[in-house]
Each structure stands twice: as C-alpha cells, then as structure tokens.
Design a protein around this motif. Structure first.
Motif, mmCIF file in Angstrom:
data_model
loop_
_atom_site.group_PDB
_atom_site.id
_atom_site.type_symbol
_atom_site.label_atom_id
_atom_site.label_comp_id
_atom_site.label_asym_id
_atom_site.label_seq_id
_atom_site.Cartn_x
_atom_site.Cartn_y
_atom_site.Cartn_z
ATOM 1 N N GLY A 81 0.809 -1.224 0.000
ATOM 2 C CA GLY A 81 0.000 0.000 0.000
ATOM 3 C C GLY A 81 0.838 1.269 0.000
ATOM 4 O O GLY A 81 1.998 1.278 -0.391
ATOM 5 N N TRP A 82 0.215 2.342 0.440
ATOM 6 C CA TRP A 82 0.844 3.653 0.582
ATOM 7 C C TRP A 82 1.104 3.891 2.056
ATOM 8 O O TRP A 82 0.423 3.313 2.905
ATOM 9 C CB TRP A 82 -0.086 4.746 0.060
ATOM 10 C CG TRP A 82 -0.191 4.805 -1.419
ATOM 11 C CD1 TRP A 82 -0.798 3.900 -2.235
ATOM 12 C CD2 TRP A 82 0.324 5.821 -2.265
ATOM 13 N NE1 TRP A 82 -0.684 4.286 -3.541
ATOM 14 C CE2 TRP A 82 -0.011 5.473 -3.583
ATOM 15 C CE3 TRP A 82 1.024 6.988 -2.043
ATOM 16 C CZ2 TRP A 82 0.341 6.251 -4.671
ATOM 17 C CZ3 TRP A 82 1.368 7.765 -3.133
ATOM 18 C CH2 TRP A 82 1.039 7.403 -4.429
ATOM 19 N N PRO A 83 2.032 4.774 2.395
ATOM 20 C CA PRO A 83 2.217 5.107 3.809
ATOM 21 C C PRO A 83 0.934 5.714 4.381
ATOM 22 O O PRO A 83 0.143 6.328 3.654
ATOM 23 C CB PRO A 83 3.327 6.148 3.799
ATOM 24 C CG PRO A 83 3.930 6.116 2.453
ATOM 25 C CD PRO A 83 2.931 5.522 1.528
ATOM 26 N N ALA A 84 0.759 5.543 5.667
ATOM 27 C CA ALA A 84 -0.443 6.076 6.325
ATOM 28 C C ALA A 84 -0.494 7.592 6.233
ATOM 29 O O ALA A 84 -1.564 8.179 6.123
ATOM 30 C CB ALA A 84 -0.471 5.621 7.781
ATOM 31 N N ASN A 85 0.655 8.245 6.259
ATOM 32 C CA ASN A 85 0.692 9.704 6.238
ATOM 33 C C ASN A 85 1.614 10.166 5.111
ATOM 34 O O ASN A 85 2.832 10.137 5.248
ATOM 35 C CB ASN A 85 1.179 10.243 7.585
ATOM 36 C CG ASN A 85 1.134 11.752 7.653
ATOM 37 O OD1 ASN A 85 0.913 12.441 6.656
ATOM 38 N ND2 ASN A 85 1.354 12.282 8.841
ATOM 39 N N THR A 86 1.039 10.592 4.000
ATOM 40 C CA THR A 86 1.858 11.046 2.868
ATOM 41 C C THR A 86 2.153 12.540 2.924
ATOM 42 O O THR A 86 2.744 13.076 2.001
ATOM 43 C CB THR A 86 1.185 10.705 1.521
ATOM 44 O OG1 THR A 86 -0.105 11.297 1.504
ATOM 45 C CG2 THR A 86 1.097 9.205 1.323
ATOM 46 N N ILE A 99 9.446 2.947 6.565
ATOM 47 C CA ILE A 99 7.989 2.796 6.645
ATOM 48 C C ILE A 99 7.606 1.327 6.442
ATOM 49 O O ILE A 99 6.683 0.828 7.082
ATOM 50 C CB ILE A 99 7.288 3.665 5.575
ATOM 51 C CG1 ILE A 99 7.589 5.135 5.797
ATOM 52 C CG2 ILE A 99 5.790 3.391 5.546
ATOM 53 C CD1 ILE A 99 7.188 6.017 4.622
ATOM 54 N N SER A 103 7.671 -5.095 7.165
ATOM 55 C CA SER A 103 6.733 -5.936 6.411
ATOM 56 C C SER A 103 7.445 -7.189 5.932
ATOM 57 O O SER A 103 8.615 -7.129 5.530
ATOM 58 C CB SER A 103 6.193 -5.169 5.198
ATOM 59 O OG SER A 103 5.500 -4.012 5.611
ATOM 60 N N TRP A 183 8.297 9.780 -0.149
ATOM 61 C CA TRP A 183 8.562 8.514 0.538
ATOM 62 C C TRP A 183 9.107 7.450 -0.407
ATOM 63 O O TRP A 183 9.644 6.438 0.038
ATOM 64 C CB TRP A 183 7.286 7.996 1.206
ATOM 65 C CG TRP A 183 6.177 7.691 0.253
ATOM 66 C CD1 TRP A 183 5.220 8.554 -0.198
ATOM 67 C CD2 TRP A 183 5.919 6.444 -0.402
ATOM 68 N NE1 TRP A 183 4.380 7.925 -1.088
ATOM 69 C CE2 TRP A 183 4.777 6.620 -1.235
ATOM 70 C CE3 TRP A 183 6.515 5.186 -0.364
ATOM 71 C CZ2 TRP A 183 4.255 5.600 -2.018
ATOM 72 C CZ3 TRP A 183 5.986 4.171 -1.144
ATOM 73 C CH2 TRP A 183 4.868 4.383 -1.951
#
Length: 184
Positions: A81-86, A99, A103, A183
């Motif tokens: 996915g994408w980071p929680a805070n872009t 980040i 995983s 990121w």
C-alpha cells in the motif's frame, strides 16, 4: 511530447517541460547502481543490502542487484500500500524504506520476480549508506550533472519550477493538490 503542460494556463509542452518521472525512475535507479559499481562505491550487484544498512530487519537478505531487478521479495502497492501519512516530507530513501522495513517479504529474494516501487526505497537506502550522500545528491553527482540533465531531480513540489507540468487524473482533470511522493 506535445499537448498542454498546463491546460488552464494555456501553457504548451516544449523541450523544457519537466514531468513527474513515475516508474521511469526505476530505469534511472538501475543506471545509478551501475555507476556506483563502476566508481567503486558498491563492489558489485551481489552486495547485500544489509551490509550497507545493518539496521534493516534480518529478513532483508536481498542484494542490491535483486532489488533493482525486482527480485528482492519486496511487495508493491497491492501488498504494502501507501504510507499512512503522505504529508510527511522524506528527505532520504532510508526514511522512506523505514515505513515498510518490518513488512514480510513476498518470497525468498531471487526466487521470483515482483514489479515493485517499494523495492527502490531499499536500494536507495543502501546507496545512501554506501556513498554517504542522500539520493538526490547521488542523482545529481552520478547522472544529472555528468550528462547535463539539469531537470533530472528528485521531486519536491515545494520548490517552484515554471517549467513543471501540471498533474492530471486519468479523466484529464487537473489534480489540485499533487500527492507528496517523497517517501518513494
């Protein structure tokens, strides 16, 4: 290219128009790796990523060559996915890699192939550690300056550039607030 660089402003594409590179950056990453091998910063494509960034969790057993060839086991958007805070500005590849560093890998490095944007975070972190320079400076020193590609830069939309094209959705609607991709 041809067409509008900015529809609302009536600005047309020309030879000075600057675009977001998106996945073209992967090919540039491969060139950067080879330049760093040629200048001795990396020994070869078999350098283990963790040799350069020992702080990565132990499951990161990939080499820089496996990362750049999408064989490092790192997931892509479907998996990570994408980071929680872009909205956070990341000024290093290491910051972006952290980040996702915890995983799990999708497969044993080298055993398969999975197209991945995220794998380049890890390659970039290894490049930064090996050289002592941030990715943006490496890009300038190894590729942009020697080849006189002055517009080839790490994107930072906070830095105004008259020649930068606007971003548009797949429906050809201008994106009012472009996403922060620092990121990756």
């Amino acid at each position: 290219g041809f067409g509008h660089a900015d529809v609302d402003a009536g600005k047309w594409y020309n030879s000075r128009t600057v675009n977001r590179l998106a996945s073209v950056s992967k090919a540039i990453g491969g060139v950067l790796m080879m330049e760093m091998i040629e200048d001795g910063t990396f020994d070869d494509v078999h350098d283990l990523t963790r040799e350069h960034v020992p702080a990565f969790p132990v499951h990161h057993t990939h080499t820089i060559g496996q990362l750049v060839s999408n064989r490092g086991g790192i997931g892509h958007y479907d998996e990570l996915g994408w980071p929680a805070n872009t909205s956070i500005q990341h000024n290093s590849a290491l910051s972006g890699a952290q980040i996702f560093q915890n995983s799990p890998l999708e497969y044993v490095p080298g055993a398969d192939c999975l197209y991945s944007t995220h794998t380049y975070n890890f390659f970039g972190a290894a490049a930064e550690a090996a050289s002592g320079k941030f990715v943006g400076q490496l890009l300038n020193d190894e590729i942009a300056n020697p080849l006189n590609l002055s517009s080839l830069k790490v994107e930072n939309r906070a830095n105004y550039n008259y020649h930068r094209s606007q971003l548009y959705s797949s429906n050809n609607n201008e994106i009012g607030s472009p996403d922060n991709i620092s990121w990756k």
